[in-house]
Design a protein around this motif. Structure first.
Motif, PDB file in Angstrom:
ATOM      1  N   GLU A  19       0.827  -1.211   0.000  1.00  0.00           N
ATOM      2  CA  GLU A  19       0.000   0.000   0.000  1.00  0.00           C
ATOM      3  C   GLU A  19       0.861   1.262   0.000  1.00  0.00           C
ATOM      4  OE1 GLU A  19      -2.431  -0.523   3.419  1.00  0.00           O
ATOM      5  OE2 GLU A  19      -3.674  -2.105   2.505  1.00  0.00           O
ATOM      6  N   ILE A  20       1.942   1.248   0.770  1.00  0.00           N
ATOM      7  CA  ILE A  20       2.845   2.408   0.814  1.00  0.00           C
ATOM      8  C   ILE A  20       3.504   2.622  -0.553  1.00  0.00           C
ATOM      9  CG2 ILE A  20       4.996   3.284   1.798  1.00  0.00           C
ATOM     10  CD1 ILE A  20       4.235   1.899   4.421  1.00  0.00           C
ATOM     11  N   GLN A  21       3.971   1.507  -1.157  1.00  0.00           N
ATOM     12  CA  GLN A  21       4.640   1.612  -2.458  1.00  0.00           C
ATOM     13  C   GLN A  21       3.678   2.111  -3.520  1.00  0.00           C
ATOM     14  OE1 GLN A  21       8.091   0.941  -2.775  1.00  0.00           O
ATOM     15  NE2 GLN A  21       7.636   2.146  -4.627  1.00  0.00           N
ATOM     16  N   GLU A  22       2.411   1.648  -3.458  1.00  0.00           N
ATOM     17  CA  GLU A  22       1.411   2.114  -4.428  1.00  0.00           C
ATOM     18  C   GLU A  22       1.177   3.610  -4.283  1.00  0.00           C
ATOM     19  OE1 GLU A  22      -1.966  -0.332  -3.626  1.00  0.00           O
ATOM     20  OE2 GLU A  22      -1.266  -2.011  -4.911  1.00  0.00           O
ATOM     21  N   PHE A  23       1.131   4.099  -3.048  1.00  0.00           N
ATOM     22  CA  PHE A  23       0.948   5.534  -2.808  1.00  0.00           C
ATOM     23  C   PHE A  23       2.134   6.319  -3.387  1.00  0.00           C
ATOM     24  CE2 PHE A  23       1.367   9.499  -0.521  1.00  0.00           C
ATOM     25  CZ  PHE A  23       0.069   9.961  -0.383  1.00  0.00           C
ATOM     26  N   ILE A  24       3.368   5.807  -3.121  1.00  0.00           N
ATOM     27  CA  ILE A  24       4.577   6.475  -3.621  1.00  0.00           C
ATOM     28  C   ILE A  24       4.574   6.521  -5.146  1.00  0.00           C
ATOM     29  CG2 ILE A  24       7.096   6.281  -3.794  1.00  0.00           C
ATOM     30  CD1 ILE A  24       7.037   5.026  -0.972  1.00  0.00           C
ATOM     31  N   ASP A  25       4.267   5.371  -5.782  1.00  0.00           N
ATOM     32  CA  ASP A  25       4.261   5.308  -7.247  1.00  0.00           C
ATOM     33  C   ASP A  25       3.196   6.234  -7.847  1.00  0.00           C
ATOM     34  OD1 ASP A  25       6.275   3.449  -7.043  1.00  0.00           O
ATOM     35  OD2 ASP A  25       4.958   1.705  -7.293  1.00  0.00           O
ATOM     36  N   LYS A  26       2.059   6.305  -7.158  1.00  0.00           N
ATOM     37  CA  LYS A  26       0.938   7.098  -7.683  1.00  0.00           C
ATOM     38  C   LYS A  26       1.187   8.601  -7.586  1.00  0.00           C
ATOM     39  CE  LYS A  26      -4.091   7.538  -7.304  1.00  0.00           C
ATOM     40  NZ  LYS A  26      -5.311   7.057  -6.591  1.00  0.00           N
ATOM     41  N   PHE A  27       1.800   9.051  -6.454  1.00  0.00           N
ATOM     42  CA  PHE A  27       1.932  10.498  -6.219  1.00  0.00           C
ATOM     43  C   PHE A  27       3.390  10.979  -6.247  1.00  0.00           C
ATOM     44  CE2 PHE A  27      -2.005   9.238  -3.956  1.00  0.00           C
ATOM     45  CZ  PHE A  27      -2.914  10.016  -4.678  1.00  0.00           C
ATOM     46  N   ARG A  28       4.304  10.175  -6.829  1.00  0.00           N
ATOM     47  CA  ARG A  28       5.729  10.527  -6.830  1.00  0.00           C
ATOM     48  C   ARG A  28       5.974  11.900  -7.497  1.00  0.00           C
ATOM     49  NH1 ARG A  28      10.300   7.452  -6.285  1.00  0.00           N
ATOM     50  NH2 ARG A  28       9.079   5.515  -6.367  1.00  0.00           N
ATOM     51  N   TYR A  29       5.207  12.203  -8.531  1.00  0.00           N
ATOM     52  CA  TYR A  29       5.444  13.447  -9.279  1.00  0.00           C
ATOM     53  C   TYR A  29       4.365  14.496  -9.013  1.00  0.00           C
ATOM     54  CZ  TYR A  29       8.575  10.195 -11.555  1.00  0.00           C
ATOM     55  OH  TYR A  29       9.549   9.262 -11.797  1.00  0.00           O
ATOM     56  N   ASN A  30       3.605  14.288  -7.930  1.00  0.00           N
ATOM     57  CA  ASN A  30       2.575  15.258  -7.555  1.00  0.00           C
ATOM     58  C   ASN A  30       3.153  16.180  -6.493  1.00  0.00           C
ATOM     59  OD1 ASN A  30       0.324  16.589  -6.413  1.00  0.00           O
ATOM     60  ND2 ASN A  30      -1.067  14.915  -7.028  1.00  0.00           N
ATOM     61  N   ALA A  31       3.362  17.467  -6.859  1.00  0.00           N
ATOM     62  CA  ALA A  31       4.027  18.419  -5.952  1.00  0.00           C
ATOM     63  C   ALA A  31       3.267  18.588  -4.648  1.00  0.00           C
ATOM     64  CB  ALA A  31       4.179  19.780  -6.643  1.00  0.00           C
ATOM     65  N   SER A  32       1.935  18.554  -4.723  1.00  0.00           N
ATOM     66  CA  SER A  32       1.151  18.771  -3.495  1.00  0.00           C
ATOM     67  C   SER A  32       1.252  17.594  -2.524  1.00  0.00           C
ATOM     68  CB  SER A  32      -0.327  19.030  -3.860  1.00  0.00           C
ATOM     69  OG  SER A  32      -0.893  17.868  -4.462  1.00  0.00           O
ATOM     70  N   LYS A  33       1.689  16.426  -3.038  1.00  0.00           N
ATOM     71  CA  LYS A  33       1.816  15.230  -2.183  1.00  0.00           C
ATOM     72  C   LYS A  33       3.279  14.890  -1.854  1.00  0.00           C
ATOM     73  CE  LYS A  33      -2.630  13.863  -2.410  1.00  0.00           C
ATOM     74  NZ  LYS A  33      -3.504  13.648  -1.237  1.00  0.00           N
ATOM     75  N   ALA A  34       4.185  15.806  -2.209  1.00  0.00           N
ATOM     76  CA  ALA A  34       5.624  15.514  -2.062  1.00  0.00           C
ATOM     77  C   ALA A  34       5.997  15.176  -0.629  1.00  0.00           C
ATOM     78  CB  ALA A  34       6.448  16.712  -2.557  1.00  0.00           C
ATOM     79  N   ALA A  35       5.430  15.912   0.331  1.00  0.00           N
ATOM     80  CA  ALA A  35       5.768  15.670   1.742  1.00  0.00           C
ATOM     81  C   ALA A  35       5.316  14.285   2.186  1.00  0.00           C
ATOM     82  CB  ALA A  35       5.126  16.735   2.624  1.00  0.00           C
ATOM     83  N   GLN A  36       4.062  13.904   1.764  1.00  0.00           N
ATOM     84  CA  GLN A  36       3.571  12.575   2.148  1.00  0.00           C
ATOM     85  C   GLN A  36       4.391  11.458   1.498  1.00  0.00           C
ATOM     86  OE1 GLN A  36       1.628  15.215   1.214  1.00  0.00           O
ATOM     87  NE2 GLN A  36      -0.550  14.842   1.716  1.00  0.00           N
ATOM     88  N   VAL A  37       4.798  11.710   0.221  1.00  0.00           N
ATOM     89  CA  VAL A  37       5.607  10.712  -0.483  1.00  0.00           C
ATOM     90  C   VAL A  37       6.944  10.518   0.220  1.00  0.00           C
ATOM     91  CG1 VAL A  37       6.892  10.231  -2.599  1.00  0.00           C
ATOM     92  CG2 VAL A  37       4.531  11.036  -2.745  1.00  0.00           C
ATOM     93  N   GLN A  38       7.624  11.623   0.557  1.00  0.00           N
ATOM     94  CA  GLN A  38       8.909  11.532   1.249  1.00  0.00           C
ATOM     95  C   GLN A  38       8.766  10.843   2.609  1.00  0.00           C
ATOM     96  OE1 GLN A  38      12.064  12.163   0.239  1.00  0.00           O
ATOM     97  NE2 GLN A  38      11.047  12.382  -1.749  1.00  0.00           N
ATOM     98  N   SER A  39       7.663  11.145   3.310  1.00  0.00           N
ATOM     99  CA  SER A  39       7.410  10.525   4.613  1.00  0.00           C
ATOM    100  C   SER A  39       7.282   9.011   4.477  1.00  0.00           C
ATOM    101  CB  SER A  39       6.137  11.109   5.228  1.00  0.00           C
ATOM    102  OG  SER A  39       5.788  10.413   6.410  1.00  0.00           O
ATOM    103  N   ARG A  40       6.604   8.569   3.433  1.00  0.00           N
ATOM    104  CA  ARG A  40       6.407   7.127   3.238  1.00  0.00           C
ATOM    105  C   ARG A  40       7.700   6.448   2.781  1.00  0.00           C
ATOM    106  NH1 ARG A  40       1.616   9.375   3.173  1.00  0.00           N
ATOM    107  NH2 ARG A  40      -0.295   8.145   3.571  1.00  0.00           N
ATOM    108  N   ILE A  41       8.482   7.156   1.946  1.00  0.00           N
ATOM    109  CA  ILE A  41       9.775   6.595   1.531  1.00  0.00           C
ATOM    110  C   ILE A  41      10.661   6.368   2.746  1.00  0.00           C
ATOM    111  CG2 ILE A  41      11.933   7.127   0.326  1.00  0.00           C
ATOM    112  CD1 ILE A  41      10.231   8.513  -1.829  1.00  0.00           C
ATOM    113  N   LYS A  42      10.704   7.359   3.656  1.00  0.00           N
ATOM    114  CA  LYS A  42      11.505   7.225   4.874  1.00  0.00           C
ATOM    115  C   LYS A  42      10.978   6.096   5.754  1.00  0.00           C
ATOM    116  CE  LYS A  42      13.132  12.003   5.145  1.00  0.00           C
ATOM    117  NZ  LYS A  42      13.060  13.288   5.880  1.00  0.00           N
ATOM    118  N   LYS A  43       9.640   5.956   5.796  1.00  0.00           N
ATOM    119  CA  LYS A  43       9.035   4.888   6.594  1.00  0.00           C
ATOM    120  C   LYS A  43       9.464   3.512   6.074  1.00  0.00           C
ATOM    121  CE  LYS A  43       4.661   3.225   8.486  1.00  0.00           C
ATOM    122  NZ  LYS A  43       3.183   3.422   8.543  1.00  0.00           N
ATOM    123  N   LEU A  44       9.480   3.369   4.726  1.00  0.00           N
ATOM    124  CA  LEU A  44       9.920   2.109   4.140  1.00  0.00           C
ATOM    125  C   LEU A  44      11.387   1.820   4.459  1.00  0.00           C
ATOM    126  CD1 LEU A  44       8.406   1.776   0.533  1.00  0.00           C
ATOM    127  CD2 LEU A  44       7.894   0.407   2.557  1.00  0.00           C
TER     128      LEU A  44
END
Length: 651
Positions: free
Chosen positions: A272-297
């Motif tokens: 689920e985390i990887q799907e979120f990262i893949d889906k919003f990796r290039y979405n500027a408004s979701k950058a903080a959430q993406v980075q947070s999930r990458i660090k969590k992984l």
């Protein structure tokens, strides 16, 4: 008390053990388990002081002694007899006896009321105590009892050690250890070279053993019989289970199930985390959430499941149906030099027979199955295979007949040219050859690995009559279970020489007992056979007892009083030096217990922790006191046990 504190061991940069810790108390019975390669033998060698650790500490009391039996590689003195090799265990006792004699000679020249006389008396008492505690006074009977228990006959006692095979030399090494009675007895696969009778004897011996026993064994019934605690090596960690092997298996299965569920949950979360990262990796408004999930992984402690824990199984291909009679032996004679192994032996094997071959070593079990397999010549008599019988035979020596230039996989392919690669790899996996192991040359394999490969190769050859000589000696628990399940479903007939009761019980329907000059058949499994053997032994004991009781001997009252007085004096002389040692220990224990209570009361006061210097000083004293108490109690128990033995001896 023996303590392992944060032990680590690395080979080539990889951890075999990673900060493992445990405490082994006097008198404990511990099974050390784990898959092949987990480091069981290595850990025993570390405790025995034969192998240095990368980091950590091993501590034990100064009075502790350690005895270690390796799986193989023992080397007795070739110039000694079996008895002399055993007697070597106490070669230091003769020196002590000489010292006692010298001290007694000193006493003759000293005044009885002098300080020097008293010191010399104490020295004599101390030396005598050491001699008595060593068991020197019962040395001859102990040697005979242990050798007989391990299967040696009185005629064997005075034969040179060079006349015995490697298996019998291991028995001598085991006997020397049992004679020494170390405080910590470390045994690595002690049952591999024992027959069923010696196995029963050593089980009884170890159940009554005074010291701690740590045993590595793939014999589940043996572990269940003698152990009450299990240490399991898994992925470099040491897990502690407060029960025997059955208890460990139950708790281990529960732990595996919890781990599997946790693994599945974590994998779902990772997905689920990887799907979120893949889906919003290039979405500027979701950058903080993406980075947070990458660090969590990145920070996530990944749960791993051992591939060896996955279920592996294989089945024998359905064999062709044989005739009703599989094999017939009639009036067989077999002789080696002057030793007649069989005279007029007749035996019949029927279709569907699943036979365990048991009996004392040297009675002819292996000879008999080699004759049945047709690879041992018969001096006289007839061997008649039944209609359409195809035989496949396995023995340990077949490992020496493998082609050293072939790889593991090529060895299997040679045995079954038409088999699919997946089937060959599955069977190799059952016998601990996984991944790149199958491409190893036979020449680099250990003796145990060659034996496993020879067994796997034999199972690829279609046959309706299988003959095995000690097939489980180099198998771990999982491999034994796989072979056992396959044999349960096997539709042909088989014979197995083995002493592994847990392996044999669910798969055999007959027991062939081979004894010198006789064979007996029991219709049932090994447990049934052992029950019948116990009944037979009880009948023999009762018969002997009745015979002895009929030979009454009467003593005069005067003679009885004389013997009783003599026994009291002997008892007093044996107890006196022990009592002189145990009395001061009891005083020390009383003082230490009193001081321990004082400290505990002090530590319970509300303002105790206000003074950090006092806390540090008192805590150090408290820990040291507890350690000294454990050691002193161990010494006291040792002496008290010795005194109890003397009391029983003269009761």
């Amino acid at each position: 008390m023996l303590q392992l504190d944060n032990i680590s061991l690395t080979f080539g940069g990889d951890y075999l053990f990673d900060n493992i810790s445990t405490v082994i108390n006097p008198g404990e019975r511990i099974g050390l388990v784990g898959p092949n390669g987990a480091g069981k033998s290595t850990l025993l060698r570390i405790i025995a002081g034969e192998l240095e650790i990368s980091s950590g500490d091993i501590t034990m009391s100064k009075s502790a002694t350690v005895g270690y039996l390796p799986q193989d590689g023992v080397d007795p003195d070739p110039e000694l007899t079996v008895y002399e090799e055993m007697e070597k265990t106490f070669e230091g006792i003769r020196e002590l006896e000489q010292q006692v004699q010298q001290e007694r000679e000193k006493l003759a020249s000293l005044e009885e009321d002098s300080a020097q006389y008293q010191k010399t008396m104490e020295r004599v008492g101390s030396l005598q105590s050491r001699i008595e505690h060593s068991g020197a006074y019962s040395l001859e009977s102990d040697i005979e009892k242990i050798l007989m228990g391990l299967g040696f006959t009185p005629d064997d006692f005075h034969r040179p050690t060079t006349e015995f095979s490697g298996g019998w030399l291991m028995r001598i090494a085991l006997g020397k250890l049992l004679l020494r009675k170390p405080m910590y007895l470390l045994l690595d696969e002690p049952t591999n070279h024992l027959d069923i009778e010696s196995l029963r004897w050593i089980e009884q011996f170890l159940q009554n053993y005074e010291g701690a026993v740590i045993v590595v064994s793939h014999d589940k019934a043996f572990l269940n019989k003698i152990t009450k605690r299990t240490l399991a090596l898994e992925h470099g960690d040491l897990l502690d289970y407060s029960g025997n092997y059955d208890y460990y298996e139950e708790k281990h299965a529960e732990r595996k199930e919890h781990l599997r569920k946790a693994y599945e949950n974590q994998q779902q979360e990772i997905k689920e985390i990887q799907e979120f990262i893949d889906k919003f990796r290039y979405n500027a408004s979701k950058a903080a959430q993406v980075q947070s999930r990458i660090k969590k992984l990145e920070k996530m402690d990944k749960i791993e499941i051992d591939e060896r824990e996955q279920e592996i199984s294989f089945e024998f291909p359905p064999p062709e149906r044989s005739g009703a009679v599989v094999m017939e032996l009639e009036n067989i004679r077999k002789q080696y030099d002057n030793n007649v192994v069989f005279e007029d032996l007749s035996y019949s094997i029927d279709r569907g027979d699943k036979i365990a071959v048991l009996g004392p070593n040297g009675a002819g079990k292996s000879t008999m199955i080699r004759m049945i397999a047709g690879i041992e010549d018969i001096d006289r008599g007839q061997r008649e295979p039944g209609h359409n019988v195809t035989t496949s035979y396995f023995a340990q020596h077949q490992a020496d007949e493998l082609n050293l230039d072939h790889t593991v996989f090529e060895t299997m392919r040679e045995a079954a040219p038409m088999a699919k690669e997946t089937r060959l790899r599955t069977i190799l996996g059952c016998f601990l050859f996984q991944g790149d192991d199958v491409f190893k040359k036979v020449s680099v394999l250990s003796g145990g690995e060659k034996s496993r490969l020879a067994l796997a190769r034999m199972l690829m050859q279609p046959a309706n009559f299988l003959i095995f000589d000690e097939p489980t000696n180099h198998l771990d628990m999982q491999s034994k279970n796989i072979l056992q399940q396959a044999l349960k479903q096997y539709e042909g007939s088989f014979m197995i020489v083995s002493h592994d009761r847990d392996f044999l019980d669910p798969i055999v329907n007959k027991v062939l007992e081979v004894r010198p000059n006789e064979t007996n058949t029991f219709l049932g499994n090994v447990s049934y056979y052992l029950e019948k053997v116990r009944e037979r032994e009880d009948e023999q004991k009762e018969s002997a007892s009745n015979e002895n009781s009929s030979q009454d001997k009467t003593l005069s009252r005067k003679e009885e009083r004389r013997l009783e007085a003599q026994k009291r004096q002997q008892k007093y002389e044996k107890l006196k030096p022990l009592k002189k040692q145990i009395d001061p220990l009891e005083e020390d224990i009383e003082l230490m217990e009193a001081r321990k209570e004082e400290i505990e009361e002090l530590m319970a006061e509300s303002d105790f922790y206000d003074d950090q210097e006092q806390v540090k000083e008192i805590s150090v004293e408290y820990e040291k006191l507890k350690a000294e108490l454990v050691e002193t109690y161990a010494k006291w128990e040792e002496l008290a046990t010795e005194m109890s033995k003397i009391e029983e001896e003269f009761s």
